[in-house]
Design an enzyme around this catalytic site. Structure first.
Site, PDB file in Angstrom:
ATOM      1  N   SER A  58      18.478 -12.543  38.331  1.00  0.00           N
ATOM      2  CA  SER A  58      17.072 -12.834  38.028  1.00  0.00           C
ATOM      3  C   SER A  58      16.067 -11.970  38.774  1.00  0.00           C
ATOM      4  CB  SER A  58      16.769 -14.312  38.297  1.00  0.00           C
ATOM      5  OG  SER A  58      17.355 -15.119  37.302  1.00  0.00           O
ATOM      6  N   GLU A 158      18.902 -12.708  29.160  1.00  0.00           N
ATOM      7  CA  GLU A 158      19.543 -13.797  29.906  1.00  0.00           C
ATOM      8  C   GLU A 158      20.645 -14.444  29.074  1.00  0.00           C
ATOM      9  OE1 GLU A 158      19.219 -15.476  32.840  1.00  0.00           O
ATOM     10  OE2 GLU A 158      17.691 -14.251  33.793  1.00  0.00           O
TER      11      GLU A 158
END
Length: 291
Positions: A58, A158
Protein backbone atom coordinates in the site's frame (compact mmCIF):
# COMPACT_ATOMS: atom_id res chain seq x y z
CA UNK A 1 27.51 -9.99 6.77
CA UNK A 2 24.54 -8.57 4.93
CA UNK A 3 24.72 -8.93 1.12
CA UNK A 4 24.65 -5.17 0.63
CA UNK A 5 26.54 -2.13 1.84
CA UNK A 6 25.50 0.91 3.80
CA UNK A 7 26.37 4.19 2.14
CA UNK A 8 26.53 7.53 3.93
CA UNK A 9 27.29 11.18 3.32
CA UNK A 10 27.46 12.15 7.00
CA UNK A 11 30.69 12.93 8.87
CA UNK A 12 32.90 9.86 8.53
CA UNK A 13 33.26 8.67 12.13
CA UNK A 14 29.62 9.18 12.99
CA UNK A 15 28.42 7.66 9.72
CA UNK A 16 30.38 4.49 10.45
CA UNK A 17 28.62 4.17 13.80
CA UNK A 18 25.21 4.79 12.22
CA UNK A 19 25.91 2.32 9.42
CA UNK A 20 26.88 -0.38 11.91
CA UNK A 21 23.76 0.31 13.95
CA UNK A 22 21.49 0.03 10.90
CA UNK A 23 23.17 -3.19 9.77
CA UNK A 24 22.62 -4.68 13.24
CA UNK A 25 18.95 -3.64 13.21
CA UNK A 26 18.44 -5.05 9.70
CA UNK A 27 19.73 -8.49 10.68
CA UNK A 28 16.81 -8.96 13.04
CA UNK A 29 14.39 -8.80 10.10
CA UNK A 30 15.43 -12.25 8.87
CA UNK A 31 14.85 -11.03 5.32
CA UNK A 32 15.72 -8.19 2.95
CA UNK A 33 15.88 -4.65 4.30
CA UNK A 34 16.25 -1.53 2.21
CA UNK A 35 16.24 2.00 3.55
CA UNK A 36 17.26 5.54 2.77
CA UNK A 37 17.11 8.64 4.93
CA UNK A 38 17.86 12.17 3.73
CA UNK A 39 17.67 15.48 5.54
CA UNK A 40 15.94 17.43 2.78
CA UNK A 41 17.39 20.83 3.66
CA UNK A 42 21.04 19.70 3.95
CA UNK A 43 21.33 16.59 1.78
CA UNK A 44 22.80 14.50 4.61
CA UNK A 45 21.92 10.94 3.76
CA UNK A 46 22.40 7.29 4.64
CA UNK A 47 21.11 4.22 2.84
CA UNK A 48 21.01 0.43 2.84
CA UNK A 49 20.49 -1.31 -0.51
CA UNK A 50 19.21 1.98 -1.97
CA UNK A 51 18.76 0.63 -5.51
CA UNK A 52 17.08 -2.64 -4.56
CA UNK A 53 13.57 -3.45 -5.75
CA UNK A 54 11.09 -3.91 -2.89
CA UNK A 55 7.37 -4.73 -3.13
CA UNK A 56 5.46 -1.61 -2.08
CA UNK A 57 2.06 -3.00 -1.15
CA UNK A 58 0.00 0.00 0.00
CA UNK A 59 2.95 2.39 -0.07
CA UNK A 60 2.07 2.69 -3.76
CA UNK A 61 -1.03 4.63 -2.75
CA UNK A 62 1.23 7.62 -2.06
CA UNK A 63 2.34 8.08 -5.70
CA UNK A 64 -1.21 7.27 -6.83
CA UNK A 65 -2.49 10.08 -4.62
CA UNK A 66 0.06 12.46 -6.12
CA UNK A 67 -1.04 11.49 -9.62
CA UNK A 68 -4.69 12.14 -8.71
CA UNK A 69 -3.88 15.56 -7.31
CA UNK A 70 -1.86 16.49 -10.39
CA UNK A 71 -5.02 15.84 -12.42
CA UNK A 72 -6.95 18.04 -9.99
CA UNK A 73 -4.37 20.82 -10.38
CA UNK A 74 -4.69 20.57 -14.16
CA UNK A 75 -8.47 20.83 -14.00
CA UNK A 76 -8.99 17.33 -15.39
CA UNK A 77 -10.50 16.12 -12.11
CA UNK A 78 -12.25 17.88 -9.24
CA UNK A 79 -12.14 17.06 -5.54
CA UNK A 80 -15.89 17.58 -5.37
CA UNK A 81 -16.87 15.39 -8.30
CA UNK A 82 -19.02 12.37 -7.47
CA UNK A 83 -17.82 8.90 -8.40
CA UNK A 84 -19.99 5.78 -8.22
CA UNK A 85 -18.46 2.79 -6.44
CA UNK A 86 -20.22 -0.40 -7.51
CA UNK A 87 -20.05 -3.88 -6.02
CA UNK A 88 -17.81 -5.03 -8.86
CA UNK A 89 -15.29 -2.37 -7.80
CA UNK A 90 -14.83 -4.02 -4.41
CA UNK A 91 -11.53 -5.73 -3.65
CA UNK A 92 -11.57 -9.30 -2.36
CA UNK A 93 -13.04 -10.20 1.05
CA UNK A 94 -9.60 -10.76 2.60
CA UNK A 95 -8.38 -7.32 1.50
CA UNK A 96 -8.83 -4.16 3.55
CA UNK A 97 -11.77 -1.98 2.46
CA UNK A 98 -13.90 0.04 4.89
CA UNK A 99 -15.89 1.31 1.88
CA UNK A 100 -16.93 -2.25 0.97
CA UNK A 101 -17.61 -3.25 4.57
CA UNK A 102 -19.91 -0.29 5.32
CA UNK A 103 -21.58 -0.05 1.89
CA UNK A 104 -22.15 -3.61 0.67
CA UNK A 105 -24.50 -2.47 -2.12
CA UNK A 106 -22.17 0.27 -3.37
CA UNK A 107 -22.02 4.01 -2.74
CA UNK A 108 -21.39 7.36 -4.40
CA UNK A 109 -18.40 9.27 -3.00
CA UNK A 110 -16.54 12.42 -3.90
CA UNK A 111 -13.02 12.27 -5.26
CA UNK A 112 -11.82 13.90 -2.04
CA UNK A 113 -13.50 11.18 0.04
CA UNK A 114 -11.95 8.44 -2.08
CA UNK A 115 -8.54 10.08 -1.76
CA UNK A 116 -8.82 10.14 2.02
CA UNK A 117 -10.06 6.54 2.19
CA UNK A 118 -7.11 5.45 0.04
CA UNK A 119 -4.25 7.46 1.55
CA UNK A 120 -5.36 7.57 5.19
CA UNK A 121 -7.39 4.36 5.69
CA UNK A 122 -5.45 2.40 3.02
CA UNK A 123 -8.74 1.27 1.48
CA UNK A 124 -8.10 -1.07 -1.45
CA UNK A 125 -11.42 -0.38 -3.15
CA UNK A 126 -10.79 3.38 -3.10
CA UNK A 127 -7.36 2.75 -4.59
CA UNK A 128 -8.73 0.71 -7.49
CA UNK A 129 -11.50 3.22 -8.23
CA UNK A 130 -8.95 6.04 -8.35
CA UNK A 131 -6.63 3.97 -10.54
CA UNK A 132 -9.55 3.43 -12.93
CA UNK A 133 -10.27 7.17 -12.87
CA UNK A 134 -6.64 7.82 -13.83
CA UNK A 135 -6.82 5.38 -16.72
CA UNK A 136 -4.92 2.54 -15.09
CA UNK A 137 -1.68 1.82 -13.21
CA UNK A 138 0.55 2.48 -16.22
CA UNK A 139 -0.51 6.13 -16.20
CA UNK A 140 0.78 6.48 -12.63
CA UNK A 141 4.16 5.09 -13.69
CA UNK A 142 4.14 7.51 -16.62
CA UNK A 143 3.46 10.36 -14.17
CA UNK A 144 6.42 9.25 -12.04
CA UNK A 145 8.68 9.22 -15.10
CA UNK A 146 7.60 12.81 -15.82
CA UNK A 147 9.02 13.65 -12.38
CA UNK A 148 12.29 11.87 -13.29
CA UNK A 149 11.47 9.15 -10.73
CA UNK A 150 12.65 5.99 -12.47
CA UNK A 151 12.92 3.54 -9.57
CA UNK A 152 9.21 3.16 -8.79
CA UNK A 153 6.80 1.05 -10.83
CA UNK A 154 3.01 0.94 -10.46
CA UNK A 155 1.72 -1.96 -12.53
CA UNK A 156 -1.28 -3.63 -10.91
CA UNK A 157 -4.49 -2.95 -9.04
CA UNK A 158 -5.26 -3.95 -5.45
CA UNK A 159 -7.74 -6.54 -6.70
CA UNK A 160 -5.03 -8.09 -8.89
CA UNK A 161 -2.66 -8.23 -5.92
CA UNK A 162 -5.30 -10.21 -4.07
CA UNK A 163 -5.22 -13.01 -6.64
CA UNK A 164 -1.70 -14.24 -5.91
CA UNK A 165 1.07 -13.61 -3.40
CA UNK A 166 3.61 -12.99 -6.16
CA UNK A 167 1.65 -10.28 -8.01
CA UNK A 168 2.70 -7.69 -5.43
CA UNK A 169 6.30 -7.81 -6.70
CA UNK A 170 5.15 -6.07 -9.88
CA UNK A 171 4.59 -2.87 -7.86
CA UNK A 172 8.08 -2.09 -6.63
CA UNK A 173 10.20 0.79 -5.44
CA UNK A 174 13.81 1.41 -4.59
CA UNK A 175 14.47 3.23 -1.30
CA UNK A 176 16.40 5.95 -3.14
CA UNK A 177 13.60 6.69 -5.61
CA UNK A 178 10.99 6.70 -2.86
CA UNK A 179 13.01 9.25 -0.88
CA UNK A 180 13.41 11.29 -4.06
CA UNK A 181 9.63 11.25 -4.51
CA UNK A 182 9.08 12.25 -0.88
CA UNK A 183 11.49 15.13 -1.43
CA UNK A 184 9.72 16.27 -4.61
CA UNK A 185 6.43 16.15 -2.72
CA UNK A 186 7.72 18.02 0.33
CA UNK A 187 9.29 20.77 -1.74
CA UNK A 188 6.02 21.35 -3.59
CA UNK A 189 7.78 21.15 -6.94
CA UNK A 190 5.04 19.44 -8.93
CA UNK A 191 1.78 19.95 -7.06
CA UNK A 192 -0.04 23.13 -6.11
CA UNK A 193 0.28 24.41 -2.54
CA UNK A 194 -3.32 23.42 -1.79
CA UNK A 195 -2.82 19.87 -3.12
CA UNK A 196 0.46 19.47 -1.26
CA UNK A 197 -1.12 20.68 1.99
CA UNK A 198 -4.12 18.38 1.56
CA UNK A 199 -2.07 15.25 1.01
CA UNK A 200 0.39 16.14 3.77
CA UNK A 201 -2.54 16.51 6.18
CA UNK A 202 -4.02 13.17 5.12
CA UNK A 203 -0.68 11.40 5.53
CA UNK A 204 -0.10 13.01 8.92
CA UNK A 205 -3.53 12.09 10.26
CA UNK A 206 -3.45 8.45 9.09
CA UNK A 207 -4.04 5.96 11.92
CA UNK A 208 -2.01 3.19 10.26
CA UNK A 209 1.41 2.00 11.41
CA UNK A 210 1.72 3.54 14.89
CA UNK A 211 4.58 1.14 15.73
CA UNK A 212 6.58 1.73 12.56
CA UNK A 213 8.23 5.08 11.72
CA UNK A 214 6.44 6.78 14.63
CA UNK A 215 6.89 3.95 17.11
CA UNK A 216 10.01 5.08 18.98
CA UNK A 217 10.02 8.79 18.21
CA UNK A 218 9.14 11.40 20.84
CA UNK A 219 5.41 11.87 21.39
CA UNK A 220 4.03 14.62 19.21
CA UNK A 221 6.62 14.25 16.45
CA UNK A 222 4.99 15.12 13.12
CA UNK A 223 5.22 12.22 10.67
CA UNK A 224 3.47 12.32 7.29
CA UNK A 225 3.70 8.72 6.12
CA UNK A 226 2.26 5.80 4.18
CA UNK A 227 2.51 2.19 5.26
CA UNK A 228 2.35 -1.00 3.22
CA UNK A 229 1.80 -4.56 4.42
CA UNK A 230 1.31 -8.00 2.95
CA UNK A 231 -0.23 -10.99 4.65
CA UNK A 232 1.89 -13.66 6.32
CA UNK A 233 1.82 -17.20 4.90
CA UNK A 234 3.57 -20.07 6.65
CA UNK A 235 5.69 -17.65 8.66
CA UNK A 236 6.84 -15.70 5.58
CA UNK A 237 5.92 -12.05 5.02
CA UNK A 238 6.73 -10.42 1.70
CA UNK A 239 6.28 -6.74 2.62
CA UNK A 240 6.27 -4.62 5.79
CA UNK A 241 6.95 -0.99 4.87
CA UNK A 242 6.67 2.61 5.96
CA UNK A 243 7.79 5.75 4.12
CA UNK A 244 7.36 9.36 5.09
CA UNK A 245 8.58 12.78 6.10
CA UNK A 246 9.56 13.39 9.73
CA UNK A 247 9.77 16.94 11.05
CA UNK A 248 12.92 17.36 13.16
CA UNK A 249 13.10 19.65 16.23
CA UNK A 250 15.14 22.12 14.16
CA UNK A 251 12.27 22.49 11.70
CA UNK A 252 14.20 20.57 9.06
CA UNK A 253 12.65 17.52 7.45
CA UNK A 254 13.82 13.94 7.21
CA UNK A 255 12.61 11.89 4.22
CA UNK A 256 12.76 8.23 5.20
CA UNK A 257 11.81 5.00 3.46
CA UNK A 258 12.14 1.58 5.11
CA UNK A 259 11.19 -1.64 3.32
CA UNK A 260 11.29 -5.07 4.99
CA UNK A 261 10.79 -7.82 2.42
CA UNK A 262 10.69 -11.62 2.36
CA UNK A 263 10.95 -11.85 6.12
CA UNK A 264 10.61 -14.75 8.53
CA UNK A 265 10.46 -12.48 11.58
CA UNK A 266 7.33 -11.86 13.64
CA UNK A 267 5.00 -8.92 13.09
CA UNK A 268 6.40 -7.18 16.15
CA UNK A 269 10.01 -7.71 15.08
CA UNK A 270 9.41 -6.45 11.53
CA UNK A 271 7.70 -3.32 12.78
CA UNK A 272 10.46 -2.84 15.35
CA UNK A 273 13.06 -2.88 12.57
CA UNK A 274 11.31 0.11 10.98
CA UNK A 275 10.92 1.88 14.32
CA UNK A 276 14.55 1.27 15.29
CA UNK A 277 15.83 2.57 11.95
CA UNK A 278 13.71 5.71 12.36
CA UNK A 279 15.02 6.17 15.90
CA UNK A 280 18.64 5.74 14.76
CA UNK A 281 18.44 8.41 12.05
CA UNK A 282 16.41 10.68 14.33
CA UNK A 283 19.15 10.44 16.95
CA UNK A 284 21.75 11.24 14.29
CA UNK A 285 20.13 14.39 12.92
CA UNK A 286 17.64 15.69 15.48
CA UNK A 287 20.16 17.04 17.98
CA UNK A 288 18.44 15.07 20.70
CA UNK A 289 17.97 11.40 21.51
CA UNK A 290 14.61 9.70 21.07
CA UNK A 291 13.47 8.31 24.42
Amino acid sequence: MLPFAVQSKTAHHRSDELAEKIQKIAKTAQGRVGMMATVIETGQSISLDPSGHFPMQSVYKFPIAMAVLQQVDQGKLSLGQKIQVDKNDFVGPRQHSPIRDTNPQGVELTLAELLRFMASESDGTACDVLLKTLGGPANVTQYLRSLSINGIRVATTEKEMGTSETVQYRNWASPESMVNLLTVFHQGQKLSASSTDLLRRILTETPTGPRRLKGLLPAGTEVAHKTGSSRTFDGFTRATNDVGIITLPSGQHLALAVFVADSKASDADRENVIAQVAKAVWNEWSGQAAK
